[in-house]
Design an enzyme around this catalytic site. Structure first.
Site: not given
Length: 337
Positions: A243-244
């Protein structure tokens, strides 16, 4: 009478030898013709043509496949100036320089160049050339040309796949690393540069409660939001993984308006995910680092941006921080979209 008979026998022997020589020559010509046909077949299969440029007079000789690569009928008049026009200006300059070095210094070349044939079709060709010397004198330049368009396009597709994140369609970590190295080269010459790492808050909760399909949708929405941002000026985005996400920021905004831009970005990256019981508000926490004396390479920039990210998370999720700057950046807008 004996001498006449001897002369007749000698003439017959000579005639027989000449006939055998003629038959041998005919067979050799046949072998050459067959070899030539096989060479033509091989050239067509490999899309390779041969050529020769006579240094005295500038006459050019092309094989049939060389004509085919150029999109010309075999036997058309080939001239050096005309042949060069098939290449775009930059690649033409490379080929002309290689030809000049070959003529003056005897240096061979092997180049891959862009090319447009006589029908206007863009192609990619590989061209090799070397000097032909006779008795120590340079008499010609000779070589081959190969149409490598299919291979080139296939390789480009492989590179594009490797550089693109499959889920979101934005550049991958590999593409980010390459882009950042290029940006660092420019930064060392004075160009402004900053990076910002974006971590999604409550994303694990979305995956756990609503499933990975919904989580994937959140990642796609966030990628689309990042792609739609216009106020960051010269920038590029990528997905680091999970989720980066990450931003590469260039230009004066990396110094003068970085705090304001991060605050706007924090607002834009708020997203309400509906649930049967409630709404999960996914937000973003951002850590940034500006290129400078203390942060001069990819490792140090990423390390400091990551530490700023976790400093912001410790203070409050959905906020931002900049390495070397004590400011705690809040979102401009509180309502998720």
């Amino acid at each position: 009478m004996a001498r006449v008979v001897e002369a007749l026998l000698e003439a017959r022997r000579t005639s027989k030898e000449n006939l055998q020589l003629a038959l041998d020559r005919q067979e050799a010509l046949g072998d050459m013709a067959r070899t030539h046909r096989l060479l033509q077949h091989a050239e067509r299969m490999a899309r390779i043509g041969s050529w020769r440029l006579e240094l005295e007079g500038g006459r050019i000789h092309w094989s049939d496949q060389t004509y085919a690569i150029h999109g010309l009928a075999p036997g058309s008049q080939a001239q050096l100036a005309l042949a060069m026009q098939f290449y775009p200006e930059d690649d033409r300059a490379k080929l002309e320089a290689a030809l000049d070095r070959c003529v003056r210094q005897g240096t061979a070349w092997d180049l891959e160049l862009n090319f447009t044939d006589a029908q206007g079709r863009p192609r990619r060709v590989r061209t090799l050339g070397e000097i032909d010397e006779r008795a120590g004198k340079r008499v010609a330049v000779m070589g081959v040309i190969q149409d490598i368009t299919d291979r080139y396009q296939f390789e480009r597709r492989l590179v594009a796949v490797a550089r693109t994140d499959e889920l979101t369609g934005i550049p991958s970590r590999r593409a980010f690393n390459e882009e950042l190295e290029a940006a660092l080269d420019r930064a060392r010459e004075g160009a402004p540069l900053a990076i910002a790492i974006i971590d999604l808050d409550r994303f694990k909760e979305v995956n756990d409660r609503l499933g990975h399909a919904t989580g994937d949708k959140v990642l796609q929405v966030m990628a689309a939001k990042l792609q739609a941002v216009q106020y960051l000026g010269d920038h590029s985005i990528a997905r680091l993984g999970g989720d980066e996400f990450v931003l590469i920021l260039r230009g004066r905004r990396t110094h003068e308006e970085l705090v304001q831009d991060i605050a706007r970005l924090l607002a834009d990256l708020r997203y309400a995910v509906p649930d049967d019981r409630s709404v999960i508000t996914v937000s973003a926490t951002i850590g940034a680092c500006v290129y400078g004396a203390s942060y001069v390479d990819r490792a140090s920039l990423l390390k400091e941006a990551d530490e700023a990210l976790y400093r912001a998370k410790r203070m409050q999720r959905g906020t931002g921080a900049i390495a070397g700057n004590s400011a705690h950046i809040q979102s401009l807008v509180g309502e998720p979209r």
